[in-house]
Design a protein around this motif. Structure first.
Motif, mmCIF file in Angstrom:
data_model
loop_
_atom_site.group_PDB
_atom_site.id
_atom_site.type_symbol
_atom_site.label_atom_id
_atom_site.label_comp_id
_atom_site.label_asym_id
_atom_site.label_seq_id
_atom_site.Cartn_x
_atom_site.Cartn_y
_atom_site.Cartn_z
ATOM 1 N N UNK A 7 0.606 -1.065 -0.021
ATOM 2 C CA UNK A 7 -0.061 -0.093 -0.062
ATOM 3 C C UNK A 7 0.758 1.294 0.180
ATOM 4 N N UNK A 8 0.568 2.149 -0.878
ATOM 5 C CA UNK A 8 1.207 3.445 -1.050
ATOM 6 C C UNK A 8 0.282 4.457 -0.661
ATOM 7 N N UNK A 9 0.636 5.190 0.562
ATOM 8 C CA UNK A 9 -0.157 6.259 0.840
ATOM 9 C C UNK A 9 -0.180 7.371 -0.038
ATOM 10 N N UNK A 10 -1.098 8.056 -0.170
ATOM 11 C CA UNK A 10 -0.985 9.266 -0.932
ATOM 12 C C UNK A 10 -1.751 10.438 -0.557
ATOM 13 N N UNK A 11 -1.121 11.711 -0.846
ATOM 14 C CA UNK A 11 -1.604 12.770 -0.163
ATOM 15 C C UNK A 11 -2.570 13.571 -1.385
ATOM 16 N N UNK A 12 -3.226 14.371 -0.907
ATOM 17 C CA UNK A 12 -4.379 15.201 -1.864
ATOM 18 C C UNK A 12 -3.474 16.380 -2.078
ATOM 19 N N UNK A 13 -3.645 16.808 -3.305
ATOM 20 C CA UNK A 13 -2.969 18.082 -3.649
ATOM 21 C C UNK A 13 -4.036 18.910 -4.386
ATOM 22 N N UNK A 14 -4.570 19.863 -3.646
ATOM 23 C CA UNK A 14 -5.621 20.447 -4.366
ATOM 24 C C UNK A 14 -5.255 21.418 -5.471
ATOM 25 N N UNK A 15 -6.055 21.251 -6.651
ATOM 26 C CA UNK A 15 -5.581 22.298 -7.824
ATOM 27 C C UNK A 15 -6.694 22.534 -8.535
ATOM 28 N N UNK A 16 -6.426 23.536 -9.384
ATOM 29 C CA UNK A 16 -7.644 23.964 -10.515
ATOM 30 C C UNK A 16 -6.436 23.828 -11.735
ATOM 31 N N UNK A 17 -7.140 23.068 -12.779
ATOM 32 C CA UNK A 17 -6.687 22.857 -14.068
ATOM 33 C C UNK A 17 -7.428 23.568 -15.053
#
Length: 89
Positions: A7-17
């Motif tokens: 299991x690889x933990x992921x961080x949430x990166x808030x963006x506007x694309x």
């Protein structure tokens, strides 16, 4: 509690694309710990998972991305870094 080795933990990166069609999407990219938004845009994958503000999961083709604006909660919008995908210049 320890996570299993696979299991690889992921961080949430808030963006506007901004897509090359002009459509704007707000939401979240998922990154490994210590991975930047620019790292995501420059890795070998052709597609990136993206969850929009309506909690709809999308798979975005990198070639359709024109601009990415990371939403750093502690920075005013005028000081946020903007990434323009190099293939669109």
């Amino acid at each position: 509690m320890n996570e299993p080795a696979h299991v690889i933990s992921k961080l949430e990166k808030e963006v506007e694309i901004v897509l090359n069609t002009g459509e704007k999407l707000s939401g979240i990219f998922y990154a490994k710990q210590y991975e930047r938004v620019s790292d995501l845009l420059n890795d070998a994958r052709t597609f990136l998972p993206f969850k929009d503000t309506n909690d709809v999961m999308r798979i975005i083709a990198k070639e359709t991305i024109f601009q990415v604006i990371p939403r750093e909660h502690n920075e005013p919008q005028s000081e946020q870094k903007k990434y323009i995908y190099p293939n669109r210049l």
